[in-house]
Design a protein around this motif. Structure first.
Motif, short mmCIF file in Angstrom:
data_model
loop_
_atom_site.label_atom_id
_atom_site.label_comp_id
_atom_site.label_asym_id
_atom_site.label_seq_id
_atom_site.Cartn_x
_atom_site.Cartn_y
_atom_site.Cartn_z
N ASN A 253 0.91 -1.06 0.18
CA ASN A 253 -0.30 0.03 0.07
C ASN A 253 0.40 1.51 0.08
O ASN A 253 1.62 1.60 0.92
CB ASN A 253 -1.01 -0.15 1.29
N VAL B 179 -5.44 -7.38 3.89
CA VAL B 179 -6.22 -7.21 2.95
C VAL B 179 -6.35 -5.43 2.47
O VAL B 179 -7.03 -5.83 1.05
CB VAL B 179 -7.73 -7.15 2.70
N GLN B 180 -6.01 -4.51 2.77
CA GLN B 180 -5.60 -3.35 2.69
C GLN B 180 -4.21 -3.41 2.37
O GLN B 180 -3.87 -2.11 2.08
CB GLN B 180 -5.71 -2.02 3.74
N ASN B 181 -3.54 -4.86 1.68
CA ASN B 181 -2.49 -4.11 1.25
C ASN B 181 -0.67 -3.58 2.17
O ASN B 181 0.34 -2.88 1.95
CB ASN B 181 -2.00 -3.83 -0.03
N GLN B 182 -1.37 -4.36 4.17
CA GLN B 182 -0.29 -3.18 4.44
C GLN B 182 0.23 -4.95 5.22
O GLN B 182 0.71 -4.56 6.61
CB GLN B 182 -1.41 -2.48 5.71
C1 NAG Z 1 -4.71 1.90 1.61
O1 NAG Z 1 -4.33 1.68 3.17
C2 NAG Z 1 -5.81 3.17 3.49
C3 NAG Z 1 -5.40 3.03 4.82
O2 NAG Z 1 -5.07 2.86 5.32
C4 NAG Z 1 -6.78 1.92 2.39
O3 NAG Z 1 -7.99 3.02 2.75
C5 NAG Z 1 -6.67 1.73 1.50
O4 NAG Z 1 -7.88 1.13 0.62
C6 NAG Z 1 -5.64 1.74 1.08
N1 NAG Z 1 -5.04 0.94 -0.72
C7 NAG Z 1 -4.47 -0.38 -1.30
C8 NAG Z 1 -5.32 -0.29 -2.26
O5 NAG Z 1 -5.60 -1.41 -0.86
#
Ligand code: NAG
Ligand code: HEM
Ligand code: NAG
Ligand code: NAG
Ligand code: NAG
Ligand code: NAG
Ligand code: NAG
Length: 329
Positions: free
Chosen positions: A225, A265-268
């Motif tokens: 992310n 699932v937020q690519n974190q």
């Molecule tokens: C990246 O993280 C943010 C929250 O910090 C979230 O809103 C966003 O959807 C995420 N993006 C992806 C591509 O997962």
């Protein structure tokens, strides 16, 4: 004795010997409350001491949980991770992936107190398995999963055994699945047990390549992310600094919960080995299912039971160490 009778008794003898041989190597030998008769206070003592330490050390759950994992994946759950180096022989705790392992003093204190009550009865391997559970469970004031006991302690610990058994944070999905499968753990177990990263921290060096030089062109990992990557770059301006750490589960690294899967699932996912758990549709489905706390707790308990059974020594195999850091002479 007739010939027929003698055949029969030979058969029975054979069955007995085979049965004993299977028993000593069978993980199914672990059971609930193994020390019920031989040391009735054992489990209570482990819990009381662990909880008293966890009260002032919120990181203890992460430390002991990771230590238990490292023990089980190298030569089975036999407390080999606890052995100190002997002479010039480096033991498992000297190996590179063990940097930041901690909590050995807590295990020592539990062992000392248990030895005073029941000398030579309770293994270091069981103490570690119970204490890891209890440290994680402290905030809940109840046991978060069952721990079977009856493990015995090994007598060998070599730093060189760590390599190839403890997965690297740079692993891809296939490599992780392969390492887990060698331990009898499947892809579901891999994804569930990676949920342990809901707790604790990682040093910048374990993921900084994803921030600065992913393919050697000064780029970052496209699966990370971008907003999160920017924040990580400010937290890790100097990846070579070994004392800088970052939460594995942002803003939730001291609570044992299913939040790890929400950020995944937020690519974190912080480590590459976390991020790759989204490698295919089947894996994503498992990840999504674990976003429910109840599902995560129940699955985690089941997978921990399997992890705690890896290549255990039972019966008369191995020994009950007098001190967790040295083998009995
Ligand atoms: C990246 O993280 C943010 C929250 O910090 C979230 O809103 C966003 O959807 C995420 N993006 C992806 C591509 O997962
Ligand atoms: C799937 C493969 C895994 C890889 C590649 C991996 C890798 C890592 C790495 C690199 C760190 C940071 C260590 C440091 O910076 O010193 C870490 C931390 C941690 N790992 Fe894993 N791990 C894996 C699976 C597991 C499992 C199965 C468990 C337990 C069941 C676990 C529990 C932990 C915990 C609790 C921490 C935080 C430790 C702390 O805060 O001190 N890990 N892991
Ligand atoms: C060091 O390890 C080797 C190989 O496992 C073993 O033969 C030797 O006895 C060990 N040395 C000591 C001092 O334990
Ligand atoms: C990035 O990686 C490449 C290839 O490994 C290397 O030549 C280069 O020096 C690296 N750049 C930095 C800033 O570390
Ligand atoms: C290394 O990191 C620690 C903690 O983040 C910090 O206190 C220290 O100043 C850093 N040292 C260097 C040389 O950057
Ligand atoms: C270590 O344990 C193994 C198997 O449990 C045994 O064969 C071996 O003799 C033991 N070695 C030492 C030095 O006690
Ligand atoms: C806690 C502990 O024993 N850490 C060791 C991990 O490995 C390094 C590198 O060999 C040792 O210096 C640490 O003492």
């Amino acid at each position: 004795m007739t010939r027929k009778q003698s055949h029969l008794s030979m058969f029975l003898l054979y069955a007995l010997v085979l049965g004993v041989a299977l028993r000593t190597s069978n993980a199914g030998d672990l059971r609930k409350n193994f020390y019920k008769k031989s040391c009735p206070q054992a489990e209570q003592l482990v819990r009381d001491i662990t909880w008293s330490k966890a009260r002032t050390n919120p990181a203890l759950g992460a430390k002991l949980l990771r230590m238990h994992f490292h023990d089980c994946f190298v030569k089975g759950c036999d407390a080999s991770i606890l052995l100190d180096p002997v002479g010039t022989n480096q033991s498992e705790k000297n190996a590179v992936p063990n940097l930041t392992l901690d909590g050995y003093d807590v295990i020592d204190e539990i062992k000392t107190q248990i030895e005073q009550k029941c000398a030579g009865v309770v293994s270091c391997a069981d103490i570690l398995s119970l204490a890891a559970r209890d440290a994680v469970s402290f905030p809940f004031k109840k046991a978060m999963w069952d721990v079977l006991t009856g493990r015995r302690d090994g007598n060998v610990s070599l730093a060189s055994n760590v390599n190839g058994n403890i997965p690297s944070p740079f692993s891809n999905f296939g490599t992780l699945a392969q390492i887990f499968s060698k331990k009898g753990l499947n892809v579901n177990d891999l994804i569930v047990l990676s949920g342990a990263h809901t707790l604790g921290v990682a040093r910048c060096g374990t993921f900084s390549r994803r921030l600065y030089n992913f393919t050697g062109k000064g780029d970052s990992d496209p699966s990370l992310n971008a907003t999160y990557a920017a924040s990580l770059r400010t937290q890790c301006p100097n990846p070579a600094n070994l004392s800088t750490t970052v939460e594995l589960d942002p803003q939730s690294s001291t609570s044992f919960d299913s939040h790890y899967y929400d950020i995944l699932v937020q690519n974190q996912g912080l480590l590459q080995s976390d991020a790759v758990l989204l490698a295919n549709k089947a894996a994503v489905k498992i990840v999504q299912g674990l976003r429910s706390a109840n599902a995560f707790f129940s699955e985690f308990g089941k997978s921990m039971k399997k992890m705690g059974n890896i290549e255990v020594l039972t019966g008369t195999a191995g020994m009950i160490r007098k001190q967790c850091r040295v083998v009995n002479s």
